[in-house]
Design an enzyme around this catalytic site. Structure first.
Site, PDB file in Angstrom:
ATOM      1  N   ALA A  65       0.866  -1.176   0.000  1.00  0.00           N
ATOM      2  CA  ALA A  65       0.000   0.000   0.000  1.00  0.00           C
ATOM      3  C   ALA A  65       0.904   1.227   0.000  1.00  0.00           C
ATOM      4  O   ALA A  65       2.044   1.161   0.465  1.00  0.00           O
ATOM      5  CB  ALA A  65      -0.860  -0.010   1.256  1.00  0.00           C
ATOM      6  N   GLY A 108       0.490  -4.986   0.770  1.00  0.00           N
ATOM      7  CA  GLY A 108      -0.675  -5.016  -0.114  1.00  0.00           C
ATOM      8  C   GLY A 108      -0.362  -5.616  -1.482  1.00  0.00           C
ATOM      9  O   GLY A 108      -1.256  -6.139  -2.148  1.00  0.00           O
ATOM     10  N   GLU A 111      -0.702  -9.220  -0.989  1.00  0.00           N
ATOM     11  CA  GLU A 111      -2.132  -9.473  -0.785  1.00  0.00           C
ATOM     12  C   GLU A 111      -2.898  -9.387  -2.107  1.00  0.00           C
ATOM     13  O   GLU A 111      -3.807 -10.175  -2.356  1.00  0.00           O
ATOM     14  CB  GLU A 111      -2.684  -8.469   0.234  1.00  0.00           C
ATOM     15  CG  GLU A 111      -2.093  -8.694   1.620  1.00  0.00           C
ATOM     16  CD  GLU A 111      -2.450  -7.589   2.611  1.00  0.00           C
ATOM     17  OE1 GLU A 111      -2.245  -6.403   2.291  1.00  0.00           O
ATOM     18  OE2 GLU A 111      -2.948  -7.911   3.693  1.00  0.00           O
ATOM     19  N   GLU A 131       4.316  -5.270   7.067  1.00  0.00           N
ATOM     20  CA  GLU A 131       3.551  -4.235   7.777  1.00  0.00           C
ATOM     21  C   GLU A 131       4.022  -4.038   9.209  1.00  0.00           C
ATOM     22  O   GLU A 131       3.985  -2.937   9.743  1.00  0.00           O
ATOM     23  CB  GLU A 131       2.050  -4.588   7.773  1.00  0.00           C
ATOM     24  CG  GLU A 131       1.356  -4.447   6.430  1.00  0.00           C
ATOM     25  CD  GLU A 131       1.419  -5.682   5.547  1.00  0.00           C
ATOM     26  OE1 GLU A 131       2.242  -6.590   5.824  1.00  0.00           O
ATOM     27  OE2 GLU A 131       0.652  -5.748   4.575  1.00  0.00           O
TER      28      GLU A 131
END
Ligand code: CO8
Length: 257
Positions: A65, A108, A111, A131
């Site tokens: 992200a 992300g 993911e 993260e």
């Protein structure tokens, strides 16, 4: 249709989507999310498309992200605004979607690759859920899909230490379906997608739905779902065609009916 953060290409019945934020190693910001949702919506409705390949650059599928976008977010904004909730639509895409991963697939990015139906990785690929190094945890399925893919021990290792695993480890752990030389990556993924896109669409959609049920239901419920879908395919013209073609020793001509 042109996008700020995506490149698109069609090869026959296959759409290739390339994440394109090279200055940020394809970090996933709200523009990527909005554009990807819009594009997948169009591809889902497009009868000329049978499968999709999602890829990034040689250096990064996506490095997570966008940290710069998230940095100043507070809890109330994140919660009330449903931050990143729109990514669930990507996971809900109904046609087959293959992730072709080279370089970093972190946070992300890992993911997003796991939201795809399977991952084909270049030997340069590196996967991780870092993260924890930022004071957060995975938010888009990393603690759930990764655990289902590689088991608790390795998922805990990755989520708690934030370390990366290389492509060989990811393949032996079951996260990656196929490992290829870097120069073969896109061709391998497009060839797989082309093969899938040539099959009967109803059976392809039901195969995807049936396998996905294995993640969400007990074995008994999953077997029941599979049986219903299996029975349903005998209502299609393509089942008659596929079996007739086998018996008559010829190639089937599927009409997606
Ligand atoms: N967000 C924003 N910018 C990034 C990101 C990122 N995730 N990753 C890299 N960049 C930027 C860098 O800031 C740098 O920009 P600039 O040149 O302007 O400083 C540029 O990309 C190049 O990066 P580096 O110079 O750091 O490249 P290196 O080759 O030295 O390092 C790494 C590559 C190891 C990948 C390094 O960039 C890195 O550690 N990136 C962050 C990885 C990370 O922590 N990802 C997890 C983010 S959190 C997350 O994903 C939460 C998931 C839940 C929500 C999901 C919603 C999509």
């Amino acid at each position: 249709m042109s996008f700020e953060t995506l490149l698109t290409e069609r090869r026959d019945r296959v759409a290739i989507i390339t994440l394109n934020r090279p200055q940020a190693l394809n970090a996933l910001n709200s523009t990527v999310m909005r554009e990807l949702r819009q594009l997948l919506g169009e591809l889902e409705a497009d009868a000329g498309i049978g499968a999709v390949v999602l890829t990034g650059s040689e250096k990064a599928f996506a490095a997570g992200a966008d940290i710069k976008e998230m940095q100043s977010l507070d809890f109330v904004d994140a919660y009330t605004g449903g931050f990143i909730g729109g990514w669930d639509e990507v996971a809900g895409f109904r046609k087959p979607i293959i992730a072709a991963v080279s370089g970093f697939a972190l946070g992300g990015g890992c993911e997003l690759a796991m939201m795809c139906d399977f991952i084909i990785a270049s030997k340069t690929a590196k996967f991780g859920q870092p993260e924890i190094t930022l004071g957060i945890i995975p938010g888009m399925g990393g603690s759930q899909r990764l655990t289902r893919a590689v088991g608790k021990a390795k998922a805990m290792d990755l989520c708690l230490t934030g370390r990366m695993m290389d492509a060989v480890e990811a393949e032996s752990a079951g996260l990656v379906a196929r490992l290829v030389e870097p120069e073969r990556l896109l061709d391998e993924a497009v060839e797989a997608a082309t093969k899938i896109a040539a099959f009967s669409l109803p059976s392809v959609l039901m195969a995807k739905e049936a396998v996905n049920r294995a993640f969400e239901q007990t074995l008994t419920e999953g077997l029941r779902s599979e049986r219903r879908l299996f029975h349903a395919l005998f209502a299609t013209e393509d089942q008659k065609e596929g079996m007739a073609a086998f018996v008559e020793k010829r190639k089937p001509v599927f009409r997606n009916r």
